[in-house]
Design a protein around this motif. Sequence first.
Motif, short mmCIF file in Angstrom:
data_model
loop_
_atom_site.label_atom_id
_atom_site.label_comp_id
_atom_site.label_asym_id
_atom_site.label_seq_id
_atom_site.Cartn_x
_atom_site.Cartn_y
_atom_site.Cartn_z
N VAL A 190 3.10 26.02 -26.11
CA VAL A 190 2.04 25.71 -27.07
C VAL A 190 1.22 26.97 -27.31
N LEU A 191 1.09 27.36 -28.58
CA LEU A 191 0.24 28.48 -28.96
C LEU A 191 -1.16 27.99 -29.31
N SER A 192 -1.24 26.85 -29.98
CA SER A 192 -2.54 26.27 -30.33
C SER A 192 -2.34 24.79 -30.65
N GLU A 193 -3.43 24.04 -30.53
CA GLU A 193 -3.41 22.64 -30.93
C GLU A 193 -4.80 22.27 -31.41
N SER A 194 -4.84 21.44 -32.45
CA SER A 194 -6.12 21.10 -33.07
C SER A 194 -6.91 20.09 -32.24
N ARG A 195 -6.28 19.33 -31.38
CA ARG A 195 -6.95 18.35 -30.53
C ARG A 195 -6.48 18.50 -29.09
N THR B 220 5.09 24.69 -36.49
CA THR B 220 3.96 23.80 -36.39
C THR B 220 4.43 22.36 -36.56
N ILE B 221 3.99 21.50 -35.66
CA ILE B 221 4.26 20.06 -35.77
C ILE B 221 2.95 19.38 -36.10
N LEU C 71 -8.09 10.36 -34.53
CA LEU C 71 -7.21 11.50 -34.35
C LEU C 71 -6.30 11.65 -35.57
N ASP C 72 -6.89 12.13 -36.65
CA ASP C 72 -6.08 12.37 -37.83
C ASP C 72 -5.83 13.87 -37.96
N ASP C 73 -4.74 14.21 -38.62
CA ASP C 73 -4.39 15.60 -38.87
C ASP C 73 -4.34 16.43 -37.59
N VAL C 74 -3.53 16.00 -36.65
CA VAL C 74 -3.36 16.74 -35.40
C VAL C 74 -2.20 17.71 -35.59
N ARG C 75 -2.45 18.99 -35.32
CA ARG C 75 -1.43 20.03 -35.48
C ARG C 75 -1.24 20.77 -34.16
N VAL C 76 0.03 21.07 -33.87
CA VAL C 76 0.38 21.85 -32.67
C VAL C 76 1.28 22.99 -33.12
N ARG C 77 0.90 24.20 -32.78
CA ARG C 77 1.70 25.40 -33.09
C ARG C 77 2.46 25.80 -31.83
#
Length: 111
Positions: free
Chosen positions: A66-71, A106-107, A44-50
């Motif tokens: 949460v608008l979007s999350e990569s994982r 974004t976090i 789980l690298d480069d996890v982004r949450v908008r």
Amino acid sequence: MPLALLFALAALSSTPTPAADLAKAQPKTSGGIKAAAQSSAPVLDDVRVRLRCIGRADGRVSDCVVLSESRPGYGFGEAAVALMNGTATPPSRDGGRPVDRPFEHTIQFTP
């Protein structure tokens, strides 16, 4: 407490661990670090949450969603909401008067 929140809090409060210490902490298997790296657990690298939040006139952040999350499905969205809600931010101003205003942020979680 969601696992992702625990990871995020640990990352904020910990100091980097030297590579030599990490090697010692690996499970004692015939393959050592290589075997641990080849486990079936996802990396789980480069996890982004908008997020979309409200910056309140009193300087607090609230109502984050949460608008979007990569994982999705790993709890990072919930962790990001928990991290942002209640934090301080300079209030937006309209004609010099502090006002509530929505914003997006974004976090990025890193291992």
